[in-house]
Design a protein around this motif. Structure first.
Motif, short mmCIF file in Angstrom:
data_model
loop_
_atom_site.label_atom_id
_atom_site.label_comp_id
_atom_site.label_asym_id
_atom_site.label_seq_id
_atom_site.Cartn_x
_atom_site.Cartn_y
_atom_site.Cartn_z
N MET A 246 0.92 -1.17 -0.06
CA MET A 246 0.09 0.04 0.22
C MET A 246 0.85 1.31 0.01
SD MET A 246 -2.86 -1.24 -0.19
CE MET A 246 -3.68 0.38 -0.24
N MET A 247 1.02 1.90 -1.32
CA MET A 247 2.07 2.98 -1.35
C MET A 247 1.38 4.15 -1.32
SD MET A 247 4.83 1.41 -1.70
CE MET A 247 5.96 3.01 -1.99
N GLY A 253 0.45 19.38 -3.49
CA GLY A 253 -1.09 19.51 -3.70
C GLY A 253 -1.78 18.27 -3.80
N GLU A 254 -1.17 17.24 -3.78
CA GLU A 254 -1.77 15.84 -4.36
C GLU A 254 -1.49 14.72 -3.54
OE1 GLU A 254 -1.89 15.30 -8.76
OE2 GLU A 254 -2.50 13.25 -8.16
N ALA A 255 -2.30 13.79 -3.06
CA ALA A 255 -1.78 12.58 -2.41
C ALA A 255 -2.76 11.53 -2.63
CB ALA A 255 -1.63 12.95 -0.85
N ARG A 256 -2.05 10.24 -2.68
CA ARG A 256 -3.00 9.04 -2.67
C ARG A 256 -2.36 8.00 -2.02
NH1 ARG A 256 -0.68 9.54 -7.83
NH2 ARG A 256 0.26 7.72 -8.67
N TRP A 257 -3.12 6.77 -1.93
CA TRP A 257 -2.89 5.74 -1.11
C TRP A 257 -3.56 4.47 -1.85
CZ3 TRP A 257 -5.55 2.28 2.41
CH2 TRP A 257 -4.45 1.45 3.35
N GLU A 258 -2.61 3.76 -2.37
CA GLU A 258 -3.29 2.46 -3.23
C GLU A 258 -2.19 1.26 -3.32
OE1 GLU A 258 -3.53 4.41 -7.05
OE2 GLU A 258 -1.33 4.94 -7.21
N ALA A 259 -2.84 0.32 -3.58
CA ALA A 259 -2.14 -0.98 -3.76
C ALA A 259 -1.16 -0.89 -5.07
CB ALA A 259 -3.08 -2.12 -4.20
N ALA A 260 0.27 -1.21 -4.99
CA ALA A 260 0.81 -1.42 -6.13
C ALA A 260 1.48 -2.61 -6.10
CB ALA A 260 1.87 -0.13 -6.00
N THR A 261 1.82 -3.20 -7.00
CA THR A 261 2.59 -4.59 -7.43
C THR A 261 3.94 -4.17 -7.87
OG1 THR A 261 0.54 -5.54 -8.01
CG2 THR A 261 2.66 -6.81 -8.66
N LEU A 262 5.01 -4.51 -6.73
CA LEU A 262 6.33 -4.15 -6.88
C LEU A 262 7.27 -5.40 -7.10
CD1 LEU A 262 6.79 -1.95 -3.93
CD2 LEU A 262 6.00 -1.45 -5.93
N GLY A 263 8.14 -5.39 -8.32
CA GLY A 263 9.16 -6.32 -8.39
C GLY A 263 10.36 -6.20 -7.45
N PRO A 264 11.22 -7.02 -7.39
CA PRO A 264 12.45 -6.91 -6.39
C PRO A 264 13.50 -5.75 -6.77
CG PRO A 264 12.27 -9.31 -7.30
CD PRO A 264 11.09 -8.34 -8.07
N ALA A 265 13.43 -5.31 -8.01
CA ALA A 265 14.03 -3.94 -8.10
C ALA A 265 13.59 -2.78 -7.49
CB ALA A 265 14.34 -3.66 -9.55
#
Lengths: 317, 317
Positions: A246-247, A253-265
């Motif tokens: 959850m990034m 002036g802008e912000a969000r919180w959402e699921a991100a799929t991350l690779g090992p890099a």
């Protein structure tokens, strides 16, 4: 957090005296339902820690009469208003105290007015513990990134949902992970604070308003709830050698919180379990990533202590 | 680095004035073989940047007569002695200047004596740029980790070998990666400084002596050379989804530099190419990891500027 801070103050007495010539005395302790204590000579923290409650009962005297140079504010979060902490902190600044807090609410709702009040009275306001334990976000920017413009901040600032998704990635059912988090006492009393992103939203507002010069409110933050759907995403990603986080993504002036799929890099792939992390993108100082691994309540207390040492250092000048 | 700093000073003029009321003037520039310049009123950096050499030739006047509050020392590294930088920095401190450097040599060889000299003359010594561009290692510990005992530091501090192993992991032959590094101008003039770990050893000594209270010398650091054998290890690890990093591991009075095979759960897995990173293990502040991604010479210059702003800020007190 208060008890952890008391233990830490006892533990660090010798090093504070040797390195900084500092002798910190706790001259007042006020609690919600366990009484209060006032002692100009300094409370005996060992005996406080061994008692279930403080000696005095009833209405404590008003803040302006407290015999203190620094107010340490650690009452629970009120997402909607930041109260009553906001009023207490205003009173303390007006009474000539520096203010150190681990409470997100008053900073999210009152950073600009509290800062103006602190400047007016020649005092300091510090709140490193409010966002990510002792991950040094504000201290890092202040001390190591002068004359820089921040472009954006990305990070993992809610450790409860990071723990839930880490457990699910390792094969736990979402409900089992939830039950474990509740057993461990890491969920906010109202689970929606964690799961619906209010904790993350308040932190994103603080980062935006303090570091990026914005004036957001928690309701302005786009939030994706953590639920069975996100858990399924995390489970699928794990099969593919990836992790769902959850990034928080915060730009001016802008912000969000959402699921991100991350690779090992991605540097946040390794920010697992209770760990927290922040990426700071700047104009001339490059891209910095900082993470705090497996923090406990002792690290929240340490963030308060670091801020106390900082403001007390400034009092001498 | 000198030219990048000149460009940065021009670029940051407005922000330095607006945020800090600072007007930095460059009153002297001395080079090895491109002449020198002295100008109390402040050099015209734009014209310096457009000329191949500075106007004055011959022997420059002694340091004590330079019209400066801060010496910025960026001569090339001498691993064995730290000279001539060490003498220049001593003279500057004695003449009442603060000293900021990007040069590892004098700090590795003379940290304790330079610090004593700086204290004696009420001046500051700063060297963030000497270890890892503007990765804020020393500034972080000073500003965000007061009253803490550091247990150990682990990190990637040599970007050239990290670049080589990153290229090899992506399928390049070791010789091809070497040739590319030389084309990019990132290898030290003597390749053994990078490949045999002298650069990393000098940095490990600085970290040990400054942050862990040791008194090591570069020759005390165990170094594993980067060669075809390490490249083969990196190639094999890549097939297995892992990465080989040349890790510096520094604890009190002990330091080594060696190949380590890391899985994706290690925070240094994502520190790729030219990137740099440090893990700081503490007693009460938890485990912090900080990384700087894809830095260029502009980030080395920025580290110098951040240190200059810091020491100039202290001069006013």
């Amino acid at each position: 957090v208060g008890r952890a801070l008391a233990r830490l103050l006892l533990d660090r007495q010798e090093i504070l005296s040797r390195r900084y010539g500092l002798e910190l005395r706790v001259t007042a302790i006020l609690t919600g339902s366990h009484g209060f204590l006032m002692d100009d000579a300094g409370a005996d923290l060992r005996s406080c820690l061994s008692s279930p409650a403080l000696p005095e009962r009833g209405e404590p005297p008003p803040i302006r009469s407290w015999p203190a140079d620094v107010l340490v504010e650690i009452t629970p979060l009120n997402v909607a208003t930041g109260q009553p902490a906001l009023t207490v902190m205003r009173e303390a600044l007006k009474a000539g105290m520096d203010v150190v807090t681990a409470n997100k609410g008053p900073i999210a709702h009152g950073f600009h007015t509290l800062t103006a009040l602190a400047q007016e009275h020649g005092r300091s306001l510090r709140f490193e513990a409010a966002v990510a334990d002792n991950l040094p976000l504000f201290n890092l920017v202040r001390a190591a990134l002068p004359a820089v413009e921040l472009r954006s901040v990305r990070g993992i600032f809610n450790s409860t949902t990071n723990y839930l998704l880490s457990e699910v990635s390792r094969g736990a059912a979402f409900e089992t992970a939830m039950a474990r988090a509740q057993e461990l006492g890491i969920m906010e009393r109202d689970p929606s604070h964690d799961l619906h992103g209010w904790d993350a939203a308040v932190k994103a507002v603080i980062i935006n308003n303090v570091l990026l010069g914005g004036a957001l409110k928690p309701a302005d933050v786009d939030r994706q709830p953590v639920n069975g759907e996100v858990a399924a995403l995390a489970r699928g990603a794990a099969l593919d050698g990836k992790r769902v986080r959850m990034m928080s993504t915060i730009s001016v002036g802008e912000a969000r919180w959402e699921a991100a799929t991350l690779g090992p890099a991605d540097p946040f792939y390794a920010v697992d379990g209770f760990s927290l992390g922040a990426e700071i993108v700047t104009d001339v100082a490059g891209r910095l990533v900082i993470s705090l691994h497996d923090p406990h309540v002792e690290q929240t207390a340490y963030a308060l202590l670091a801020d106390i040492i900082d403001v007390v250092g400034h009092q001498g000048q």
